[in-house]
Write a protein that holds these residues in place. Structure first.
Motif, PDB file in Angstrom:
ATOM      1  N   SER A   1       2.222   1.770  -3.523  1.00 47.18           N
ATOM      2  CA  SER A   1       1.282   2.264  -4.535  1.00 47.18           C
ATOM      3  C   SER A   1       0.974   3.740  -4.299  1.00 47.18           C
ATOM      4  O   SER A   1       0.851   4.513  -5.247  1.00 47.18           O
ATOM      5  CB  SER A   1       0.025   1.384  -4.635  1.00 47.18           C
ATOM      6  OG  SER A   1      -0.670   1.451  -3.459  1.00 47.18           O
ATOM      7  N   GLN A   2       0.925   4.170  -3.027  1.00 42.81           N
ATOM      8  CA  GLN A   2       0.757   5.617  -2.769  1.00 42.81           C
ATOM      9  C   GLN A   2       1.973   6.392  -3.287  1.00 42.81           C
ATOM     10  O   GLN A   2       1.845   7.472  -3.861  1.00 42.81           O
ATOM     11  CB  GLN A   2       0.611   5.872  -1.277  1.00 42.81           C
ATOM     12  CG  GLN A   2      -0.757   5.523  -0.723  1.00 42.81           C
ATOM     13  CD  GLN A   2      -0.745   5.504   0.805  1.00 42.81           C
ATOM     14  OE1 GLN A   2       0.045   6.181   1.445  1.00 42.81           O
ATOM     15  NE2 GLN A   2      -1.619   4.712   1.388  1.00 42.81           N
TER      16      GLN A   2
ATOM     17  N   PHE B   1       3.895   5.554  -5.703  1.00 44.58           N
ATOM     18  CA  PHE B   1       3.827   5.536  -7.163  1.00 44.58           C
ATOM     19  C   PHE B   1       2.956   6.706  -7.645  1.00 44.58           C
ATOM     20  O   PHE B   1       3.328   7.464  -8.551  1.00 44.58           O
ATOM     21  CB  PHE B   1       3.255   4.187  -7.610  1.00 44.58           C
ATOM     22  CG  PHE B   1       3.338   3.963  -9.079  1.00 44.58           C
ATOM     23  CD1 PHE B   1       4.518   3.536  -9.671  1.00 44.58           C
ATOM     24  CD2 PHE B   1       2.225   4.171  -9.887  1.00 44.58           C
ATOM     25  CE1 PHE B   1       4.596   3.332 -11.046  1.00 44.58           C
ATOM     26  CE2 PHE B   1       2.289   3.967 -11.254  1.00 44.58           C
ATOM     27  CZ  PHE B   1       3.479   3.544 -11.834  1.00 44.58           C
ATOM     28  N   GLU B   2       1.799   6.863  -6.974  1.00 44.09           N
ATOM     29  CA  GLU B   2       0.896   7.971  -7.359  1.00 44.09           C
ATOM     30  C   GLU B   2       1.547   9.329  -7.113  1.00 44.09           C
ATOM     31  O   GLU B   2       1.314  10.285  -7.850  1.00 44.09           O
ATOM     32  CB  GLU B   2      -0.415   7.882  -6.573  1.00 44.09           C
ATOM     33  CG  GLU B   2      -1.393   6.920  -7.243  1.00 44.09           C
ATOM     34  CD  GLU B   2      -2.503   6.481  -6.309  1.00 44.09           C
ATOM     35  OE1 GLU B   2      -2.856   7.263  -5.395  1.00 44.09           O
ATOM     36  OE2 GLU B   2      -2.999   5.353  -6.481  1.00 44.09           O
ATOM     37  N   ALA B   3       2.374   9.409  -6.076  1.00 42.04           N
ATOM     38  CA  ALA B   3       3.037  10.687  -5.768  1.00 42.04           C
ATOM     39  C   ALA B   3       4.319  10.863  -6.589  1.00 42.04           C
ATOM     40  O   ALA B   3       5.098  11.787  -6.340  1.00 42.04           O
ATOM     41  CB  ALA B   3       3.361  10.731  -4.283  1.00 42.04           C
ATOM     42  N   ALA B   4       4.551   9.960  -7.544  1.00 41.41           N
ATOM     43  CA  ALA B   4       5.739  10.005  -8.430  1.00 41.41           C
ATOM     44  C   ALA B   4       7.054   9.880  -7.671  1.00 41.41           C
ATOM     45  O   ALA B   4       8.112  10.307  -8.143  1.00 41.41           O
ATOM     46  CB  ALA B   4       5.722  11.262  -9.293  1.00 41.41           C
TER      47      ALA B   4
ATOM     48  N   THR C   1       8.892   4.664  -9.355  1.00 37.77           N
ATOM     49  CA  THR C   1       8.445   4.415 -10.735  1.00 37.77           C
ATOM     50  C   THR C   1       8.207   2.928 -11.004  1.00 37.77           C
ATOM     51  O   THR C   1       7.518   2.568 -11.955  1.00 37.77           O
ATOM     52  CB  THR C   1       9.490   4.942 -11.743  1.00 37.77           C
ATOM     53  OG1 THR C   1      10.766   4.403 -11.378  1.00 37.77           O
ATOM     54  CG2 THR C   1       9.546   6.461 -11.726  1.00 37.77           C
ATOM     55  N   ASP C   2       8.775   2.065 -10.178  1.00 39.85           N
ATOM     56  CA  ASP C   2       8.571   0.626 -10.354  1.00 39.85           C
ATOM     57  C   ASP C   2       9.059  -0.070  -9.082  1.00 39.85           C
ATOM     58  O   ASP C   2       9.861   0.504  -8.335  1.00 39.85           O
ATOM     59  CB  ASP C   2       9.371   0.124 -11.566  1.00 39.85           C
ATOM     60  CG  ASP C   2       8.875  -1.231 -12.077  1.00 39.85           C
ATOM     61  OD1 ASP C   2       7.894  -1.758 -11.494  1.00 39.85           O
ATOM     62  OD2 ASP C   2       9.475  -1.757 -13.044  1.00 39.85           O
TER      63      ASP C   2
ATOM     64  N   SER D   1       0.833  -1.198   0.000  1.00 40.70           N
ATOM     65  CA  SER D   1       0.000   0.000   0.000  1.00 40.70           C
ATOM     66  C   SER D   1       0.879   1.265   0.000  1.00 40.70           C
ATOM     67  O   SER D   1       0.589   2.221  -0.726  1.00 40.70           O
ATOM     68  CB  SER D   1      -0.956  -0.103   1.187  1.00 40.70           C
ATOM     69  OG  SER D   1      -1.074   1.070   1.856  1.00 40.70           O
TER      70      SER D   1
END
Ligand code: FAD
Length: 483
Positions: A313-314, A316-319, A322-323, A310
């Motif tokens: 993934s947060q 990732f959304e906040a840039a 990246t992977d 979790s």
């Protein structure tokens, strides 16, 4: 080949007296036996010695030290000889006796209810880790040399490693010590207490003293509960700034379960893939930076993995990320770790290296890396910086590989100038020019250049009060200086 040195009359008498204490087979004089003890990991120093002695008990160690002190012959304590600053190697003068602690390797006591282990200085770190695990406990100190370094060496260099963020360094893991003082008396400070405010806390003087104040013969160390869940992830991210941001989020989101948080630049990953067998890129597309993150949890199995998913993934959304790949089994976790642990080995095959073991406050790591990178690139066009390591505790190994196709010796000839430039930047960030490897012989002059004069004066006073005849690993950590 390194050699023993000719035995003077003084050394001859001492040798005889010491052989009577430890038995002749524990006193080495043959150049072939001495050779591995006279040079170190990086091959920078080659010392000489009249002989090496291997005492078998603290009492024998004390008697050896007493005899050396009486004869005014200097001593060099040696553990696994994996130190990286030349602290365990005698000088070329050839008059220092090596006191090797490898025979003092007993685990004297393991008190599972007190979460402590009492162990002798010559015990190999990996053996201690195993003894703790067998009692369902964790001894968290973990580093690349753990198969050969000894607890006495770890204590004397205040070793760090990959789990300092969660459990601290050797200083934080030590409750008590037993030490042979430079005059041959034994100080028994083997207390397994978390609280003891009865005056000066002497153990801290010997921790990180690199054998200059006495010879550690045993210690009481802290143990911890073994983790019930270990989660390991390999994460791609755009910058060191993103790594520091992610660290704060990870510590909060997991209830301080972050145990390792290791930064790896793309160039480092490429070198490891090229040079170390069995290393491959766990992610599909290249990224400028990576993190190896490991979490230890004691709660319900699965919960920590979910928390990390979790969080990622947060992020990732906040840039910030990246992977990422989360290890699905122990083999995958070991593969991720091989990429991190292989960095030093890989760099050896890339020509000359100029290395810096530095620390700055965690929040300043990105600015330090940017400034130091720009500075070394300005001074040596084409130089290949590989800043990696324990970003979670602010300790970056700012290592530089020579430019492709450069002359190795010409590159290494710039070491002093580059070291000074990098260390000056570290100082501006309020950092340390030696975060975990110590001073040994290599960084004494740099300490005198960079540490406040009052600190050097206090170090010299301390040294003189414990070792007035300058016999215990002289010339290491601090020079005798003027009285
Ligand atoms: P030695 O090299 O034998 O000695 C080191 C110093 O301690 C010397 O000054 C010596 O005189 C003194 N000494 C040794 N034993 C005693 C004693 N009983 N009493 C008094 N003085 C003594 N360090 C880290 O902190 N973190 C890391 O992640 C890390 N990774 C490493 C990875 C590799 C591959 C290698 C080779 C080294 C690494 N190190 C690391 C360096 C680290 O200092 C040593 O590995 C270890 O702590 C030293 O233990 P040793 O027994 O080999 O000590």
């Amino acid at each position: 080949m390194p050699e023993g040195s000719p035995i003077t009359e003084r050394h001859g008498r001492l040798q005889e007296a010491i052989a009577n204490v430890v038995g002749p087979r524990h006193l080495l004089t043959d150049p072939a036996d001495l050779a591995p003890h006279l040079t170190e990991e990086r091959g920078r120093y080659r010392g000489r010695t009249p002989f090496l002695v291997r005492p078998g008990t603290p009492e024998e160690t004390a008697e050896v030290v007493r005899l050396c002190a009486e004869a005014r012959v200097p001593m060099v304590p040696q553990g696994g000889n994996t130190g990286l600053c030349g602290g365990a190697i005698p000088f070329e003068t050839g008059d220092e006796v090596i006191v090797a602690l490898g025979r003092l390797k007993r685990i004297r006591d393991l008190d599972a209810e007190n979460f402590t282990i009492t162990v002798e200085a010559g015990c190999i770190l990996a053996d201690l880790q195993q003894a703790a695990a067998a009692a369902n406990r964790l001894f968290p100190l973990s580093l690349g040399a753990q198969g050969s370094c000894q607890i006495g060496g770890n204590l004397s260099t205040n070793a760090g490693g990959v789990q300092v963020l969660r459990y601290g360094n050797m200083r934080d893991l030590t409750l008590g010590l037993e030490v042979v003082l430079p005059d041959g008396r034994i100080w028994d400070g083997l207390r397994g207490l978390r609280k003891d405010n009865t005056g000066y806390d002497f153990k801290h003087l010997f921790l990180g003293a690199e054998g200059t104040l006495g010879i550690v013969t045993a210690a009481v160390l802290k143990l911890f509960a073994r983790p019930r869940e270990i989660v390991t992830a390999f994460v791609a991210l755009p910058s060191p700034e993103a790594a520091v941001d992610l660290l704060g989020r990870a510590r909060s989101a997991t209830g301080e379960a972050v145990t390792s948080f290791e930064l790896i630049p793309r160039l480092g990953l490429e070198m490891t893939r090229r040079r170390v067998e069995g290393c491959s890129d766990p992610l599909e597309s290249p990224s400028p930076w990576y993190l190896l993150i490991e979490l230890y949890g004691g709660g319900e199995t699965g919960a920590l993995g979910e928390a990390l998913e979790s969080l990622l993934s947060q992020a990732f959304e906040a840039a910030l990320v990246t992977d990422a790949a989360i290890a699905q089994n122990a083999q995958q976790a070991a593969d991720f770790w091989r990429l991190r642990e292989g960095l030093v080995e890989a760099q050896k095959h890339e020509g000359g290296s100029i290395k810096h073991d530095v620390a700055v406050p965690v929040s300043k790591v990105p600015a330090f890396i940017a400034e130091a990178t720009a500075e070394v690139q300005r001074r040596i066009p084409g130089v290949r910086p590989v800043p990696f390591g324990h970003v979670g505790d602010g300790n970056i190994h700012f290592n530089l590989s020579q430019p492709d196709g450069a002359e190795r010796d010409a590159f290494l000839a710039c070491s002093e100038e580059i070291n000074e430039a990098v260390h000056d930047i570290v100082a501006r960030f309020g950092g340390s020019f030696s975060a975990e490897h110590g001073l040994g012989r290599m960084k004494v002059a740099e300490a005198e250049r960079l540490k406040p004069p009052i600190e050097i004066e206090m170090m010299r006073r301390l040294k003189r009060s414990f070792d007035p005849h300058n016999l215990m690993n002289p010339g290491k950590v601090v020079s005798a200086g003027h009285t």
